[in-house]
Scaffold this motif. Structure first.
Motif, PDB file in Angstrom:
ATOM      1  N   PRO A   2       0.979  -1.077  -0.054  1.00 28.11           N
ATOM      2  CA  PRO A   2       0.123  -0.055  -0.103  1.00 28.11           C
ATOM      3  C   PRO A   2       0.301   1.319  -0.291  1.00 28.11           C
ATOM      4  N   VAL A   3       0.083   2.154  -0.094  1.00 27.82           N
ATOM      5  CA  VAL A   3       0.539   3.547  -0.210  1.00 27.82           C
ATOM      6  C   VAL A   3       0.265   4.808   0.918  1.00 27.82           C
ATOM      7  N   ILE A   4       1.427   5.024   1.698  1.00 31.26           N
ATOM      8  CA  ILE A   4       0.761   6.532   2.349  1.00 31.26           C
ATOM      9  C   ILE A   4       0.928   8.019   1.965  1.00 31.26           C
ATOM     10  N   ALA A   5       0.310   8.526   1.704  1.00 29.43           N
ATOM     11  CA  ALA A   5       0.056   9.625   0.839  1.00 29.43           C
ATOM     12  C   ALA A   5       0.026  10.915   1.471  1.00 29.43           C
ATOM     13  N   HIS A   6       0.464  11.921   1.715  1.00 28.74           N
ATOM     14  CA  HIS A   6      -0.070  13.357   2.367  1.00 28.74           C
ATOM     15  C   HIS A   6       0.732  13.798   0.834  1.00 28.74           C
ATOM     16  N   ILE A   7      -1.056  14.117   0.633  1.00 26.97           N
ATOM     17  CA  ILE A   7      -0.868  14.755  -0.486  1.00 26.97           C
ATOM     18  C   ILE A   7      -1.511  16.325   0.016  1.00 26.97           C
ATOM     19  N   ALA A   8      -0.820  17.457  -0.486  1.00 28.31           N
ATOM     20  CA  ALA A   8      -1.793  18.897  -0.078  1.00 28.31           C
ATOM     21  C   ALA A   8      -1.729  19.549   1.311  1.00 28.31           C
ATOM     22  N   GLU A   9      -2.170  19.666   1.661  1.00 30.21           N
ATOM     23  CA  GLU A   9      -2.194  20.857   2.836  1.00 30.21           C
ATOM     24  C   GLU A   9      -3.794  20.448   3.520  1.00 30.21           C
ATOM     25  N   PRO A  10      -2.964  21.184   4.953  1.00 26.09           N
ATOM     26  CA  PRO A  10      -5.154  21.595   5.204  1.00 26.09           C
ATOM     27  C   PRO A  10      -5.205  22.235   4.734  1.00 26.09           C
ATOM     28  N   GLU A  11      -6.776  23.283   4.064  1.00 26.89           N
ATOM     29  CA  GLU A  11      -7.131  23.784   3.871  1.00 26.89           C
ATOM     30  C   GLU A  11      -6.864  25.359   4.573  1.00 26.89           C
ATOM     31  N   GLN A  12      -6.132  25.667   5.614  1.00 21.20           N
ATOM     32  CA  GLN A  12      -5.177  27.363   6.481  1.00 21.20           C
ATOM     33  C   GLN A  12      -4.178  27.131   5.391  1.00 21.20           C
ATOM     34  N   ALA A  13      -3.754  26.143   4.675  1.00 24.92           N
ATOM     35  CA  ALA A  13      -2.327  26.856   3.988  1.00 24.92           C
ATOM     36  C   ALA A  13      -2.688  27.934   2.820  1.00 24.92           C
ATOM     37  N   TRP A  14      -3.794  28.046   2.589  1.00 21.61           N
ATOM     38  CA  TRP A  14      -4.391  28.468   1.532  1.00 21.61           C
ATOM     39  C   TRP A  14      -5.045  30.272   1.901  1.00 21.61           C
ATOM     40  N   ARG A  15      -5.265  29.737   3.160  1.00 21.85           N
ATOM     41  CA  ARG A  15      -5.753  30.840   3.687  1.00 21.85           C
ATOM     42  C   ARG A  15      -4.315  31.769   5.101  1.00 21.85           C
ATOM     43  N   PRO A  16      -5.031  32.645   5.086  1.00 17.98           N
ATOM     44  CA  PRO A  16      -4.289  33.778   5.643  1.00 17.98           C
ATOM     45  C   PRO A  16      -3.803  33.487   6.942  1.00 17.98           C
ATOM     46  N   LEU A  17      -3.068  33.348   7.527  1.00 25.16           N
ATOM     47  CA  LEU A  17      -2.774  33.109   8.889  1.00 25.16           C
ATOM     48  C   LEU A  17      -3.368  34.130  10.189  1.00 25.16           C
ATOM     49  N   ASP A  18      -4.578  34.026   9.875  1.00 28.58           N
ATOM     50  CA  ASP A  18      -5.280  35.438  11.110  1.00 28.58           C
ATOM     51  C   ASP A  18      -5.789  34.846  12.181  1.00 28.58           C
ATOM     52  N   ASP A  19      -6.085  33.210  12.194  1.00 30.93           N
ATOM     53  CA  ASP A  19      -6.089  33.387  14.003  1.00 30.93           C
ATOM     54  C   ASP A  19      -5.129  31.714  14.215  1.00 30.93           C
ATOM     55  N   PRO A  20      -4.314  32.800  15.919  1.00 29.08           N
ATOM     56  CA  PRO A  20      -3.735  32.191  16.113  1.00 29.08           C
ATOM     57  C   PRO A  20      -3.454  30.810  16.764  1.00 29.08           C
ATOM     58  N   ASN A  21      -5.633  30.630  17.084  1.00 29.10           N
ATOM     59  CA  ASN A  21      -6.533  29.668  17.745  1.00 29.10           C
ATOM     60  C   ASN A  21      -6.021  28.172  16.883  1.00 29.10           C
ATOM     61  N   ASN A  22      -5.987  28.620  15.489  1.00 34.35           N
ATOM     62  CA  ASN A  22      -6.138  28.405  14.130  1.00 34.35           C
ATOM     63  C   ASN A  22      -4.941  26.201  14.778  1.00 34.35           C
TER      64      ASN A  22
END
Ligand SMILES: [Zn+2]
Length: 363
Positions: free
Chosen positions: A170-190
């Motif tokens: 089998p293959v373990i696939a870490h593809i893309a990132e959480p959506e947060q990577a495409w959003r501004p870092l405006d929430d320190p609690n994220n």
């Protein structure tokens, strides 16, 4: 005394309760009696690169084994991997660890790229690799000679998938990132605020040339669909950990897809507990426990105080995740206040052990 009480609660619960209702995802109080030690565990996504004197004892305490997942990255020195370190570590503790190989798309334009990759994977499978990892450099980092980001469904990779399918690896696939990577870092609690602050090279929001989240996920989905006989474990809940319903949608659509939880418990904890519990109930045969815990320094380079801190952190983290999965009390997971999922003994044994053992054919 406490144990006796738990035992009595368990007996009463067992005799009074009917089998778990599929419709009611509410946590059930008898689950609190599940003894941590009796649940066998495998962490399907870990990176313990170097030995630690304390690890065998700690793993025994947690009834834990782990898969040491190699990652192929390109840096200034070429392709960097941890494979050799993992082989050495596994050889010293064959009862604790399993191996996972990896590859990267660097050199994909060479006519013998696929065959060379297959030859190397073949050697590493013969040396014990049970799975192969592909990482987010597919989609977000590595380009071909035309300057195009190589997506995971690139036809030049197909001979490799065919080979792995034939070998039943089998293959373990870490593809893309959480959506947060495409959003501004405006929430320190994220839950991802710290990671993208410290790793700005993966904060796609600031790097417009990185393809969109949707583009990379669509390529990932096509790849899963086009390889129905390849067993695929989507790491980090398929980079959709902030919306379990999106993961569910894919699991419904792709029978060859599985998911693991590594480093995404904060996203789970931010969602409604009943919804997450229902997700675990429904996909109880396809969710695996993964943590992403590991180490990157040789023990000899660390002070006794550093080693003690590392050990305490690891133990505490395992405990938090166990309490989240098995308990029903309120707790804080990766900075998120939430309630435990209260999974039954049966579900805990599937998620912590059986699903991974079946997937990797360990027995
Ligand atoms: Zn990892």
């Amino acid at each position: 005394m406490k144990n006796t009480l738990y035992f009595l609660v368990a007996i009463i619960a067992l005799s009074a309760c009917k089998p778990k209702s599929e419709k009611n995802p509410t946590a059930e109080p008898q689950d609190i009696s599940v003894d941590m030690q009796t649940v066998r565990k495998i962490d399907v996504h870990a990176h313990f690169k170097y030995p630690r004197t304390y690890l065998p004892t700690l793993f025994k305490k947690w009834n834990m084994q782990s898969v040491l997942v190699d990652v192929s990255k390109a840096d200034s020195t070429g392709i960097s991997r941890s494979w050799d370190a993992y082989v050495t570590h596994t050889a010293a503790n064959p009862d604790l660890f399993f191996l996972c190989s990896s590859f990267i798309g660097v050199g994909i334009d060479e006519p013998d790229f696929a065959q060379q990759t297959i030859d190397r994977l073949s050697e590493e499978i013969n040396a014990g690799a049970r799975m192969v990892k592909v990482w987010k450099n597919f989609g977000m980092v590595t380009k071909d000679k035309n300057g195009t980001f190589i997506q995971i469904d690139d036809p030049r990779l197909q001979p490799i998938w065919d080979y792995l399918k034939d070998k039943d690896i089998p293959v373990i696939a870490h593809i893309a990132e959480p959506e947060q990577a495409w959003r501004p870092l405006d929430d320190p609690n994220n839950p991802h605020f710290g990671y993208y602050t410290n790793n700005p090279q993966y904060h796609a929001y600031k790097i417009p040339e990185i393809p969109s989240y949707e583009t990379i996920i669509a390529a990932r989905d096509r790849w899963i669909e086009n390889n129905p006989e390849l067993n695929i474990l989507c790491a980090h809940l398929g980079s959709m950990s902030n919306h379990v319903e999106r993961v569910a949608e894919r699991l419904d659509k792709f029978p060859n897809m599985h998911v693991e939880t590594a480093a995404r418990f904060g996203d789970l904890a931010r969602q409604d507990t009943k919804k997450v519990r229902a997700f675990f109930d429904q996909y109880q045969d396809r969710i695996m426990f993964g943590s992403d815990y590991g180490n990157s320094r040789l023990q000899e380079t660390m002070s006794p105080a550093e080693l003690e801190e590392e050990q305490i952190n690891l133990d505490t983290n395992y405990e938090t995740l166990w309490n989240y999965l098995s308990g029903t009390d309120s707790l804080v997971v990766r900075g998120q206040k939430t309630l435990g999922l209260g999974l039954s003994a049966e579900l805990l044994s599937k998620v912590y052990y059986k699903n991974t053992a079946n997937f990797l054919k360990l027995e």
